[in-house]
Design a protein around this motif. Structure first.
Motif, PDB file in Angstrom:
ATOM      1  N   VAL A   1       2.097   1.024  -5.705  1.00 35.87           N
ATOM      2  CA  VAL A   1       0.862   1.789  -5.884  1.00 35.87           C
ATOM      3  C   VAL A   1       0.266   1.365  -7.220  1.00 35.87           C
ATOM      4  CG1 VAL A   1      -0.175   4.086  -6.089  1.00 35.87           C
ATOM      5  CG2 VAL A   1       1.776   3.724  -4.554  1.00 35.87           C
ATOM      6  N   LEU A   2      -0.863   0.693  -7.164  1.00 38.06           N
ATOM      7  CA  LEU A   2      -1.508   0.164  -8.366  1.00 38.06           C
ATOM      8  C   LEU A   2      -2.585   1.125  -8.833  1.00 38.06           C
ATOM      9  CD1 LEU A   2      -1.987  -3.506  -7.100  1.00 38.06           C
ATOM     10  CD2 LEU A   2       0.001  -2.509  -8.261  1.00 38.06           C
ATOM     11  N   THR A   3      -2.499   1.544 -10.097  1.00 39.23           N
ATOM     12  CA  THR A   3      -3.495   2.455 -10.644  1.00 39.23           C
ATOM     13  C   THR A   3      -4.205   1.890 -11.873  1.00 39.23           C
ATOM     14  OG1 THR A   3      -1.787   3.600 -11.924  1.00 39.23           O
ATOM     15  CG2 THR A   3      -2.344   4.531  -9.755  1.00 39.23           C
ATOM     16  N   ASP A   4      -3.766   0.737 -12.336  1.00 39.22           N
ATOM     17  CA  ASP A   4      -4.410   0.093 -13.475  1.00 39.22           C
ATOM     18  C   ASP A   4      -5.858  -0.251 -13.110  1.00 39.22           C
ATOM     19  OD1 ASP A   4      -4.280  -1.532 -16.092  1.00 39.22           O
ATOM     20  OD2 ASP A   4      -4.959  -2.999 -14.597  1.00 39.22           O
ATOM     21  N   GLU A   5      -6.791   0.025 -14.010  1.00 39.57           N
ATOM     22  CA  GLU A   5      -8.202  -0.203 -13.702  1.00 39.57           C
ATOM     23  C   GLU A   5      -8.498  -1.655 -13.353  1.00 39.57           C
ATOM     24  OE1 GLU A   5     -12.694   0.163 -15.538  1.00 39.57           O
ATOM     25  OE2 GLU A   5     -11.071   1.235 -16.536  1.00 39.57           O
ATOM     26  N   GLY A   6      -7.908  -2.595 -14.059  1.00 41.99           N
ATOM     27  CA  GLY A   6      -8.134  -4.002 -13.770  1.00 41.99           C
ATOM     28  C   GLY A   6      -7.669  -4.395 -12.380  1.00 41.99           C
ATOM     29  N   GLU A   7      -6.500  -3.900 -11.983  1.00 43.72           N
ATOM     30  CA  GLU A   7      -5.990  -4.194 -10.647  1.00 43.72           C
ATOM     31  C   GLU A   7      -6.859  -3.539  -9.576  1.00 43.72           C
ATOM     32  OE1 GLU A   7      -2.063  -2.668 -11.318  1.00 43.72           O
ATOM     33  OE2 GLU A   7      -1.238  -4.684 -11.499  1.00 43.72           O
ATOM     34  N   ARG A   8      -7.261  -2.289  -9.809  1.00 44.28           N
ATOM     35  CA  ARG A   8      -8.118  -1.594  -8.841  1.00 44.28           C
ATOM     36  C   ARG A   8      -9.457  -2.314  -8.708  1.00 44.28           C
ATOM     37  NH1 ARG A   8      -9.349   3.794 -10.557  1.00 44.28           N
ATOM     38  NH2 ARG A   8      -8.905   3.093 -12.663  1.00 44.28           N
ATOM     39  N   ARG A   9     -10.008  -2.773  -9.827  1.00 43.20           N
ATOM     40  CA  ARG A   9     -11.288  -3.494  -9.803  1.00 43.20           C
ATOM     41  C   ARG A   9     -11.135  -4.814  -9.019  1.00 43.20           C
ATOM     42  NH1 ARG A   9     -15.320  -1.860 -12.156  1.00 43.20           N
ATOM     43  NH2 ARG A   9     -14.219  -0.669 -13.732  1.00 43.20           N
ATOM     44  N   PHE A  10     -10.035  -5.527  -9.253  1.00 44.89           N
ATOM     45  CA  PHE A  10      -9.778  -6.782  -8.545  1.00 44.89           C
ATOM     46  C   PHE A  10      -9.746  -6.572  -7.032  1.00 44.89           C
ATOM     47  CE2 PHE A  10      -6.715  -9.646  -6.515  1.00 44.89           C
ATOM     48  CZ  PHE A  10      -7.316 -10.873  -6.772  1.00 44.89           C
ATOM     49  N   TYR A  11      -9.001  -5.577  -6.579  1.00 42.94           N
ATOM     50  CA  TYR A  11      -8.843  -5.348  -5.148  1.00 42.94           C
ATOM     51  C   TYR A  11     -10.071  -4.707  -4.498  1.00 42.94           C
ATOM     52  CZ  TYR A  11      -4.000  -6.812  -5.124  1.00 42.94           C
ATOM     53  OH  TYR A  11      -2.855  -7.558  -5.200  1.00 42.94           O
TER      54      TYR A  11
ATOM     55  N   ALA B   1      -9.242   5.021  -6.404  1.00 44.93           N
ATOM     56  CA  ALA B   1      -8.303   5.727  -7.283  1.00 44.93           C
ATOM     57  C   ALA B   1      -7.000   4.953  -7.410  1.00 44.93           C
ATOM     58  CB  ALA B   1      -8.032   7.126  -6.748  1.00 44.93           C
ATOM     59  N   ALA B   2      -6.634   4.214  -6.365  1.00 50.80           N
ATOM     60  CA  ALA B   2      -5.395   3.440  -6.364  1.00 50.80           C
ATOM     61  C   ALA B   2      -5.480   2.377  -5.274  1.00 50.80           C
ATOM     62  CB  ALA B   2      -4.191   4.339  -6.103  1.00 50.80           C
ATOM     63  N   VAL B   3      -4.607   1.401  -5.388  1.00 52.98           N
ATOM     64  CA  VAL B   3      -4.437   0.372  -4.361  1.00 52.98           C
ATOM     65  C   VAL B   3      -2.983   0.450  -3.919  1.00 52.98           C
ATOM     66  CG1 VAL B   3      -4.410  -2.111  -3.911  1.00 52.98           C
ATOM     67  CG2 VAL B   3      -6.195  -1.130  -5.370  1.00 52.98           C
ATOM     68  N   VAL B   4      -2.778   0.490  -2.617  1.00 55.27           N
ATOM     69  CA  VAL B   4      -1.422   0.589  -2.074  1.00 55.27           C
ATOM     70  C   VAL B   4      -1.093  -0.703  -1.344  1.00 55.27           C
ATOM     71  CG1 VAL B   4       0.127   1.915  -0.598  1.00 55.27           C
ATOM     72  CG2 VAL B   4      -1.751   3.062  -1.783  1.00 55.27           C
ATOM     73  N   ARG B   5       0.089  -1.230  -1.640  1.00 48.14           N
ATOM     74  CA  ARG B   5       0.547  -2.468  -1.003  1.00 48.14           C
ATOM     75  C   ARG B   5       1.877  -2.219  -0.308  1.00 48.14           C
ATOM     76  NH1 ARG B   5       0.304  -6.916  -5.549  1.00 48.14           N
ATOM     77  NH2 ARG B   5       1.896  -5.519  -6.325  1.00 48.14           N
ATOM     78  N   PRO B   6       1.833  -1.644   0.900  1.00 45.81           N
ATOM     79  CA  PRO B   6       3.083  -1.392   1.621  1.00 45.81           C
ATOM     80  C   PRO B   6       3.761  -2.705   2.003  1.00 45.81           C
ATOM     81  CG  PRO B   6       1.190  -0.887   2.999  1.00 45.81           C
ATOM     82  CD  PRO B   6       0.667  -1.226   1.646  1.00 45.81           C
ATOM     83  N   LYS B   7       5.077  -2.683   2.072  1.00 47.24           N
ATOM     84  CA  LYS B   7       5.857  -3.886   2.362  1.00 47.24           C
ATOM     85  C   LYS B   7       6.446  -3.899   3.761  1.00 47.24           C
ATOM     86  CE  LYS B   7       5.364  -5.807  -1.617  1.00 47.24           C
ATOM     87  NZ  LYS B   7       4.554  -6.979  -1.781  1.00 47.24           N
ATOM     88  N   SER B   8       6.194  -2.870   4.546  1.00 45.42           N
ATOM     89  CA  SER B   8       6.738  -2.834   5.906  1.00 45.42           C
ATOM     90  C   SER B   8       5.831  -1.977   6.778  1.00 45.42           C
ATOM     91  CB  SER B   8       8.146  -2.236   5.904  1.00 45.42           C
ATOM     92  OG  SER B   8       8.091  -0.862   5.553  1.00 45.42           O
ATOM     93  N   VAL B   9       6.047  -2.061   8.068  1.00 44.38           N
ATOM     94  CA  VAL B   9       5.292  -1.231   8.997  1.00 44.38           C
ATOM     95  C   VAL B   9       5.595   0.244   8.729  1.00 44.38           C
ATOM     96  CG1 VAL B   9       5.036  -0.610  11.444  1.00 44.38           C
ATOM     97  CG2 VAL B   9       5.138  -3.019  10.760  1.00 44.38           C
ATOM     98  N   GLU B  10       6.843   0.546   8.419  1.00 47.01           N
ATOM     99  CA  GLU B  10       7.230   1.934   8.149  1.00 47.01           C
ATOM    100  C   GLU B  10       6.505   2.472   6.919  1.00 47.01           C
ATOM    101  OE1 GLU B  10       9.435  -0.565   8.734  1.00 47.01           O
ATOM    102  OE2 GLU B  10      10.008   0.027  10.757  1.00 47.01           O
TER     103      GLU B  10
END
Length: 71
Positions: free
Chosen positions: A26-36, A48-57
């Motif tokens: 879960v990315l909350t850094d402003e730079g990362e959120r702006r990038f995505y 507010a955040a970027v989520v990068r799940p690693k599995s279907v679950e």
């Protein structure tokens, strides 16, 4: 005695997402959120955040958390 500030709906969602996939995904850094949130043609509203799940679950858990009305 000071009280803790009330959580916003975004804060509550970020907490639920972090429980679902872990803090490293879960990315909350402003730079990362702006990038995505930017594509080649335009800049969309800053999330507010970027989520990068690693599995279907984990993806299912993210969708569940969002659907439970945390946002």
């Amino acid at each position: 005695m000071a009280t803790a500030p009330a959580l916003t709906s975004a804060d509550a969602l970020i907490e639920a997402l972090t429980r679902a996939v872990g803090p490293d995904h879960v990315l909350t850094d402003e730079g990362e959120r702006r990038f995505y949130s930017t594509d080649v043609y335009n800049h969309i509203e800053l999330p507010a955040a970027v989520v990068r799940p690693k599995s279907v679950e984990e993806l299912q858990a993210v969708v569940r958390a969002a659907a439970e009305g945390h946002a």
